[in-house]
Design a protein around this motif. Sequence first.
Motif, PDB file in Angstrom:
ATOM      1  N   SER A  54       0.804  -1.217   0.000  1.00  0.00           N
ATOM      2  CA  SER A  54       0.000   0.000   0.000  1.00  0.00           C
ATOM      3  C   SER A  54       0.839   1.270   0.000  1.00  0.00           C
ATOM      4  N   ALA A  57      -0.242   3.873  -2.674  1.00  0.00           N
ATOM      5  CA  ALA A  57      -1.550   4.450  -2.355  1.00  0.00           C
ATOM      6  C   ALA A  57      -1.439   5.432  -1.193  1.00  0.00           C
ATOM      7  N   THR A  58      -0.607   5.116  -0.210  1.00  0.00           N
ATOM      8  CA  THR A  58      -0.415   6.019   0.918  1.00  0.00           C
ATOM      9  C   THR A  58       0.254   7.316   0.465  1.00  0.00           C
ATOM     10  N   PHE A 121      -4.163  -0.721  -0.577  1.00  0.00           N
ATOM     11  CA  PHE A 121      -3.751  -0.765  -1.977  1.00  0.00           C
ATOM     12  C   PHE A 121      -4.963  -0.591  -2.890  1.00  0.00           C
ATOM     13  N   THR A 122      -6.065  -1.222  -2.522  1.00  0.00           N
ATOM     14  CA  THR A 122      -7.278  -1.171  -3.342  1.00  0.00           C
ATOM     15  C   THR A 122      -8.000   0.163  -3.208  1.00  0.00           C
ATOM     16  N   GLY A 124      -6.843   3.090  -1.599  1.00  0.00           N
ATOM     17  CA  GLY A 124      -6.053   4.302  -1.400  1.00  0.00           C
ATOM     18  C   GLY A 124      -6.131   5.324  -2.515  1.00  0.00           C
ATOM     19  N   ARG A 125      -6.030   4.890  -3.737  1.00  0.00           N
ATOM     20  CA  ARG A 125      -6.059   5.850  -4.852  1.00  0.00           C
ATOM     21  C   ARG A 125      -7.441   6.468  -5.018  1.00  0.00           C
ATOM     22  N   SER A 126      -8.475   5.708  -4.695  1.00  0.00           N
ATOM     23  CA  SER A 126      -9.833   6.273  -4.724  1.00  0.00           C
ATOM     24  C   SER A 126     -10.005   7.306  -3.620  1.00  0.00           C
TER      25      SER A 126
END
Length: 152
Positions: A54, A57-58, A121-122, A124-126
């Motif tokens: 992650s 994403a972080t 990871f799933t 974070g970008r959202s």
Amino acid sequence: MDPSFFAITLGQNNNGDPVLSGYLITILNNASELVILAIGMTLVTSASGGQDISVGATIAIAGSVMLRVLCGDQVRPETMQAPIIVAFLAGCVVAMLFGAFNDTLVAYFKIQPMVATLIMFTAGRSIAAWINNNTLPIVNDPVFAYFQHRST
């Protein structure tokens, strides 16, 4: 095969400042972020025995928070709405909170690090896109441009 691959020359950037240039310098410049991430991943692997997927994403979330602090509620402000140090500290605090969330899942709930960090990871970008209302804020302040050009 090309002997000029190892050539390093002294040139000037757009501001007229002296800079090193060449294939090796370009590789070092482009790989520096990846090296920083790799060092962090190595430390996580050695400390916990698992992988933290992650990290990217972080970083996206921390960067979005920094932009939100610098831009306020505007998408393209002419001046920064807060000092750069405040935005940097806010990004660091948010990154630490998301890291603490992952750490809690691993340390207290005994979830494997790869599985625990898959959540961030799933999502974070959202989350990063949501923080900035699915826009890319741009800071036009010359002070910010100075730091941006110095880091590249």
